[in-house]
Design an enzyme around this catalytic site. Structure first.
Site, PDB file in Angstrom:
ATOM      1  N   ALA A 251      51.026  41.406  62.071  1.00 26.11           N
ATOM      2  CA  ALA A 251      52.461  41.755  62.184  1.00 26.11           C
ATOM      3  C   ALA A 251      52.305  43.365  62.716  1.00 26.11           C
ATOM      4  O   ALA A 251      53.560  44.213  62.771  1.00 26.11           O
ATOM      5  CB  ALA A 251      53.089  42.033  61.088  1.00 26.11           C
ATOM      6  N   ALA A 252      51.463  43.755  63.749  1.00 26.34           N
ATOM      7  CA  ALA A 252      51.184  45.054  64.232  1.00 26.34           C
ATOM      8  C   ALA A 252      52.532  45.133  65.436  1.00 26.34           C
ATOM      9  O   ALA A 252      52.998  46.368  65.244  1.00 26.34           O
ATOM     10  CB  ALA A 252      50.106  45.312  64.774  1.00 26.34           C
ATOM     11  N   GLY A 253      52.648  44.262  66.047  1.00 25.95           N
ATOM     12  CA  GLY A 253      53.911  44.625  67.007  1.00 25.95           C
ATOM     13  C   GLY A 253      54.986  44.572  66.480  1.00 25.95           C
ATOM     14  O   GLY A 253      55.803  45.617  66.854  1.00 25.95           O
ATOM     15  N   ASP A 254      55.211  43.807  65.262  1.00 22.53           N
ATOM     16  CA  ASP A 254      56.763  43.761  64.811  1.00 22.53           C
ATOM     17  C   ASP A 254      57.031  45.203  64.044  1.00 22.53           C
ATOM     18  O   ASP A 254      57.910  45.887  63.911  1.00 22.53           O
ATOM     19  CB  ASP A 254      56.791  42.658  63.716  1.00 22.53           C
TER      20      ASP A 254
END
Length: 303
Positions: A251-254
């Protein structure tokens, strides 16, 4: 440490909710290969829900528009959003299965994902009240895990009311011109930027995307992120915040997008907003899971 604003940024997220079914393995299997995993978790996720939770934990007042199913995952997905402070009054319940994401995470923290839309596929347009919620926000966050007609309708509603649209083009694929025409800020990662433009240099890809949208932030993983605009096509680089150990990048991008929207809504300049979002993302990759990995505001400010 900065102080939280007296009035939180108001955001609306139209997007997916999925139950993530996560298998942790030493090395991801090759095609046709079977490997033994060492653990398994079910974690609430979905790109829409992830961005909503990330933004809420970062200090925003967030409303979620989307759908969950009538299966056992539906109440858990709704509860996870509410537990993080997200308003779910506009989260529909659709007959049948909730969305699921089947994720393999290796010991380097890298992942591969298969998404089954489930209830998300029933969100084909706006329902009464959705446009009012969009109109009352600073920004509308969008992704591509819902049917494109709904995403486009929401972006058009935002444009009618002068609300900023922030679109994550994931999963990457052909996007209708009518959606790009009503997108203010596009936030692809380097792989999505390449898929959209055919250009594997992320900076060239970012500049090419300016033919379609006025602002682009490309996330570059451990290399940080870059920002270009039509007015200033020379990129602004912001380095990544060091993160050790990296255990799960799911979930790094979110997390980055949710935190970025909060910072922009609070009036931070883009460079500062990107740096703050990078700190949030660095914290998330040091924890397992999607929504379970996202930091609170105090943690972001401290880092």
């Amino acid at each position: 440490m900065t102080q939280p604003p007296t009035r939180p940024t108001t955001l609306t997220v139209l997007g997916s909710t999925n139950m993530d079914l996560v298998a942790y393995v030493a090395k991801a299997p090759a095609p046709g290969e079977t490997v033994a995993g060492h653990s398994f978790r079910t974690v609430p996720g979905g790109k829409g829900a992830n961005q909503a939770i990330a933004a809420a934990r970062a200090g925003a007042a967030v409303t979620m528009i989307g759908a969950v199913g009538t299966d056992e995952f539906g109440p858990r997905l709704r509860s996870a959003l509410e537990h993080s402070g997200v308003d779910t009054d506009f989260l529909r319940t659709a007959e049948g299965a909730s969305g699921t994401a089947h994720i393999v995470v290796d010991d380097d923290g890298c992942n591969s994902i298969v998404v089954i839309p489930g209830a998300n596929g029933t969100v084909t347009g706006l329902t009464p009240g959705d446009e009012t919620v969009i109109a009352g926000a600073y920004a509308l966050l969008l992704q591509l895990e819902l049917p494109l007609p709904a995403v486009t309708a929401a972006a058009r509603a935002a444009r009618r009311h002068g609300v900023r649209t922030i679109l994550t083009p994931a999963p990457a694929g052909a996007m209708p011109p009518e959606l790009l025409e009503v997108t203010d800020l596009l936030v692809p990662n380097e792989h999505e930027a390449a898929a959209l433009t055919g250009l594997h240099n992320p900076l060239l890809a970012a500049r090419a995307l300016l033919d379609h949208v006025p602002e682009v932030v490309v996330t570059l993983g451990a290399a940080g992120s870059a920002y270009v605009t039509r007015a200033a096509p020379d990129p602004v680089f912001v380095p990544a915040v060091p993160a050790e150990p990296v255990v799960d990048t799911t979930a790094a991008g979110d997390t980055f997008v949710g935190a970025l929207a909060v910072a922009l809504g609070e009036g931070k300049p883009m460079r500062d907003a990107m740096r703050w979002a990078a700190a949030a993302s660095a914290l998330s990759v040091q924890r397992h899971g999607a929504s379970t990995s996202m930091p609170c505001r105090q943690e972001i400010d401290a880092l």
